[in-house]
Design a protein around this motif. Structure first.
Motif, mmCIF file in Angstrom:
data_model
loop_
_atom_site.group_PDB
_atom_site.id
_atom_site.type_symbol
_atom_site.label_atom_id
_atom_site.label_comp_id
_atom_site.label_asym_id
_atom_site.label_seq_id
_atom_site.Cartn_x
_atom_site.Cartn_y
_atom_site.Cartn_z
ATOM 1 N N GLN A 38 28.553 12.885 41.890
ATOM 2 C CA GLN A 38 29.138 13.181 42.971
ATOM 3 C C GLN A 38 29.657 15.180 41.674
ATOM 4 N N LEU A 39 28.302 15.274 40.199
ATOM 5 C CA LEU A 39 29.335 16.217 39.690
ATOM 6 C C LEU A 39 28.059 17.001 39.662
ATOM 7 N N SER A 40 28.328 18.415 39.697
ATOM 8 C CA SER A 40 27.500 19.521 39.002
ATOM 9 C C SER A 40 26.267 19.493 38.034
ATOM 10 N N GLU A 41 25.069 19.884 38.552
ATOM 11 C CA GLU A 41 23.925 19.674 36.959
ATOM 12 C C GLU A 41 24.522 20.220 35.288
ATOM 13 N N ARG A 42 25.502 21.596 35.755
ATOM 14 C CA ARG A 42 26.431 22.223 34.283
ATOM 15 C C ARG A 42 27.236 20.726 33.960
ATOM 16 N N GLU A 43 28.347 19.969 34.781
ATOM 17 C CA GLU A 43 29.043 19.454 34.623
ATOM 18 C C GLU A 43 27.666 17.913 33.890
ATOM 19 N N VAL A 44 26.895 17.688 34.316
ATOM 20 C CA VAL A 44 26.540 16.580 33.564
ATOM 21 C C VAL A 44 25.952 17.073 32.477
ATOM 22 N N ARG A 45 25.399 18.123 31.963
ATOM 23 C CA ARG A 45 24.749 18.362 31.131
ATOM 24 C C ARG A 45 25.400 18.572 29.561
ATOM 25 N N GLY A 46 26.590 18.884 30.005
ATOM 26 C CA GLY A 46 27.858 18.835 29.343
ATOM 27 C C GLY A 46 27.715 17.935 28.768
ATOM 28 N N ALA A 47 28.341 16.955 29.942
ATOM 29 C CA ALA A 47 28.955 15.638 29.582
ATOM 30 C C ALA A 47 28.215 14.675 28.897
ATOM 31 N N ILE A 48 27.214 15.176 29.107
ATOM 32 C CA ILE A 48 25.323 14.671 28.382
ATOM 33 C C ILE A 48 25.851 14.793 26.502
ATOM 34 N N SER A 49 25.612 15.560 26.441
ATOM 35 C CA SER A 49 25.861 16.877 25.437
ATOM 36 C C SER A 49 27.121 16.036 24.096
ATOM 37 N N ASP A 50 28.417 15.933 25.388
ATOM 38 C CA ASP A 50 29.060 15.925 24.376
ATOM 39 C C ASP A 50 29.180 14.299 24.075
ATOM 40 N N LEU A 51 28.069 13.684 25.005
ATOM 41 C CA LEU A 51 28.697 12.040 24.415
ATOM 42 C C LEU A 51 27.277 11.685 23.228
ATOM 43 N N ILE A 52 26.726 12.804 23.081
ATOM 44 C CA ILE A 52 26.219 12.768 22.383
ATOM 45 C C ILE A 52 25.995 13.471 20.925
ATOM 46 N N SER A 53 27.002 14.534 20.780
ATOM 47 C CA SER A 53 27.105 15.532 19.402
ATOM 48 C C SER A 53 28.713 14.513 19.150
ATOM 49 N N LEU A 54 29.726 14.414 19.996
ATOM 50 C CA LEU A 54 30.823 14.343 18.930
ATOM 51 C C LEU A 54 31.067 12.932 19.431
ATOM 52 N N TYR A 55 30.330 11.942 20.161
ATOM 53 C CA TYR A 55 30.257 10.670 20.549
ATOM 54 C C TYR A 55 29.389 9.639 20.105
ATOM 55 N N GLY A 56 28.746 9.848 19.279
ATOM 56 C CA GLY A 56 27.180 9.467 18.772
ATOM 57 C C GLY A 56 26.949 8.748 19.321
ATOM 58 N N VAL A 57 27.164 8.639 21.560
ATOM 59 C CA VAL A 57 26.459 7.910 22.068
ATOM 60 C C VAL A 57 24.646 8.173 22.166
ATOM 61 N N PRO A 58 23.484 7.116 21.592
ATOM 62 C CA PRO A 58 22.522 7.838 22.073
ATOM 63 C C PRO A 58 21.336 7.134 23.076
ATOM 64 N N ILE A 59 22.232 8.869 23.729
ATOM 65 C CA ILE A 59 21.280 8.896 24.956
ATOM 66 C C ILE A 59 20.128 9.330 24.175
ATOM 67 N N VAL A 60 18.841 8.759 25.465
ATOM 68 C CA VAL A 60 17.708 9.382 25.136
ATOM 69 C C VAL A 60 16.559 10.128 26.617
ATOM 70 N N ALA A 61 15.980 10.834 26.396
ATOM 71 C CA ALA A 61 15.185 10.614 27.675
ATOM 72 C C ALA A 61 13.828 10.318 27.643
#
Length: 123
Positions: free
Chosen positions: A32-55
């Motif tokens: 129930q999040l907006s696209e902007r919120e999801v994309r921002g969270a994914i960016s932070d998870l990758i950049s700030l926390y080093g989560v290896p999220i790929v596509a």
């Protein structure tokens, strides 16, 4: 550093492994999040926390996931490299664009179009 609630929601729904990747749209629906919120969270998870999220952006199983081995990581890296190459080509084309002449260059050549039309009708 602690996760925001949005980052936490996205991280918890993100599949581990390439078997069942999720699209941004599906993540939005499930959280129930907006696209902007999801994309921002994914960016932070990758950049700030080093989560290896790929596509995976090709084939039937497209979407995002958390890489669990080197092969999955390479799938995501290849997708991002392709995207960067495409974006760089677009940037170069825009930099070369003729701000004053692009519309003139797109005007149809009426005589050539009429000749092509007669050729197709005669075939």
């Amino acid at each position: 550093m602690s996760l925001t609630m949005i980052e936490y929601k996205v991280l918890n729904i993100m599949p581990r492994g390439a078997g069942y990747p999720l699209t941004t749209r599906n993540i939005c629906k499930a959280t129930q999040l907006s696209e902007r919120e999801v994309r921002g969270a994914i960016s932070d998870l990758i950049s700030l926390y080093g989560v290896p999220i790929v596509a995976n952006r090709s084939g039937r199983n497209t979407g995002m996931f958390i890489a669990t081995d080197a092969a999955e990581l390479n799938i995501g890296i290849a997708s991002y490299k392709t995207q960067v190459t495409t974006m760089n080509a677009r940037i170069k084309a825009i930099e070369r664009a003729n701000l004053d002449g692009w519309q003139l260059a797109l005007k149809p050549d009426i005589k050539r179009l009429e000749a092509q039309s007669r050729h197709v009708q005669g075939a």
